[in-house]
Design an enzyme around this catalytic site. Structure first.
Site, PDB file in Angstrom:
ATOM      1  N   ASP A 129      -2.584  -6.494  13.457  1.00 47.42           N
ATOM      2  CA  ASP A 129      -2.965  -5.114  13.728  1.00 47.42           C
ATOM      3  C   ASP A 129      -3.700  -5.053  15.058  1.00 47.42           C
ATOM      4  OD1 ASP A 129      -2.181  -4.115  11.067  1.00 47.42           O
ATOM      5  OD2 ASP A 129      -3.906  -5.255  10.352  1.00 47.42           O
ATOM      6  N   ARG A 137       0.860  -1.185   0.000  1.00 48.03           N
ATOM      7  CA  ARG A 137       0.000   0.000   0.000  1.00 48.03           C
ATOM      8  C   ARG A 137       0.898   1.237   0.000  1.00 48.03           C
ATOM      9  NH1 ARG A 137      -3.424  -1.336   4.461  1.00 48.03           N
ATOM     10  NH2 ARG A 137      -4.743  -2.355   2.925  1.00 48.03           N
ATOM     11  N   ASP A 158       4.901  -4.501   6.466  1.00 45.64           N
ATOM     12  CA  ASP A 158       3.683  -4.758   7.219  1.00 45.64           C
ATOM     13  C   ASP A 158       3.600  -6.258   7.493  1.00 45.64           C
ATOM     14  OD1 ASP A 158       0.830  -5.673   7.406  1.00 45.64           O
ATOM     15  OD2 ASP A 158       0.468  -3.519   7.390  1.00 45.64           O
ATOM     16  N   ASP A 196      -6.487  -9.824  12.436  1.00 42.49           N
ATOM     17  CA  ASP A 196      -5.771 -10.474  11.334  1.00 42.49           C
ATOM     18  C   ASP A 196      -4.819 -11.601  11.741  1.00 42.49           C
ATOM     19  OD1 ASP A 196      -7.140  -8.734   9.640  1.00 42.49           O
ATOM     20  OD2 ASP A 196      -5.566  -7.231   9.764  1.00 42.49           O
TER      21      ASP A 196
END
Length: 176
Positions: A107, A23, A103, A120
């Site tokens: 989270d 992202r 990442d 997650d």
């Protein structure tokens, strides 16, 4: 260590462990740049996903990136209070093009009342297998989940209400 300078407008790039882009955020204003941390602010910035889809953030956010902690923290300022989205991630690197980090899927979402959810787990386990996260990385990441939970409970760092308020005021001043 190199780091972006206060006042600069930078991009943020998130990658996965295998090196693929995950992202990218188009514009974040650096409110503080140092060897230890980079604090930035953005609002309605364009975000591009790995598959090319784009979207625009909905609210102002203050972002905290660390050179020595395996997480970053996004404080989203909403009418009903500050929500936090915490990414378990590698420490940031700055290469002059963008602030970059890996990442690692896990989270933590923190609500204005201090309650939190760890998100997650399934994605983390799937990627840990697919991308062969080394055992030491797995251990470091799980230790940093616990460190982050401790920060949340103790209202340490960005979780202290006056911290986000301070940086949000700086962000507003930068935009004028």
């Amino acid at each position: 260590m190199e780091y972006p300078q206060t006042g600069a407008i930078i991009q943020i790039h998130s990658y996965k462990h295998d090196g693929h882009i995950h992202r990218a955020w188009k514009e974040t204003v650096v409110l503080k740049g140092s060897e230890e941390e980079v604090i930035g602010g953005n609002d309605r910035t364009l975000v591009t996903e790995a598959d090319g889809r784009t979207w625009v953030t909905r609210e102002p956010a203050i972002c905290f990136f660390y050179a020595k902690h395996w997480f970053n923290i996004i404080a989203m300022i909403r009418a009903e209070g500050v929500y936090y989205y915490c990414n378990i991630s590698s420490p940031y690197v700055w290469d002059g093009e963008a602030l970059k980090y890996i990442d690692y899927d896990l989270d933590i979402k923190v609500f204005p009342n201090g309650q939190y959810d760890i998100l997650d787990h399934d994605e983390y386990e799937r990627h840990r297998e697919q991308m062969n996260y080394p055992e030491i990385i797995d251990k470091v990441l799980k230790n940093n989940v616990q460190k982050l939970i401790q920060w949340i409970k103790e209202k340490k760092g960005p979780f202290a209400p006056e911290v986000v308020e301070h940086w949000y005021k700086k962000f507003i001043m930068c935009r004028k």
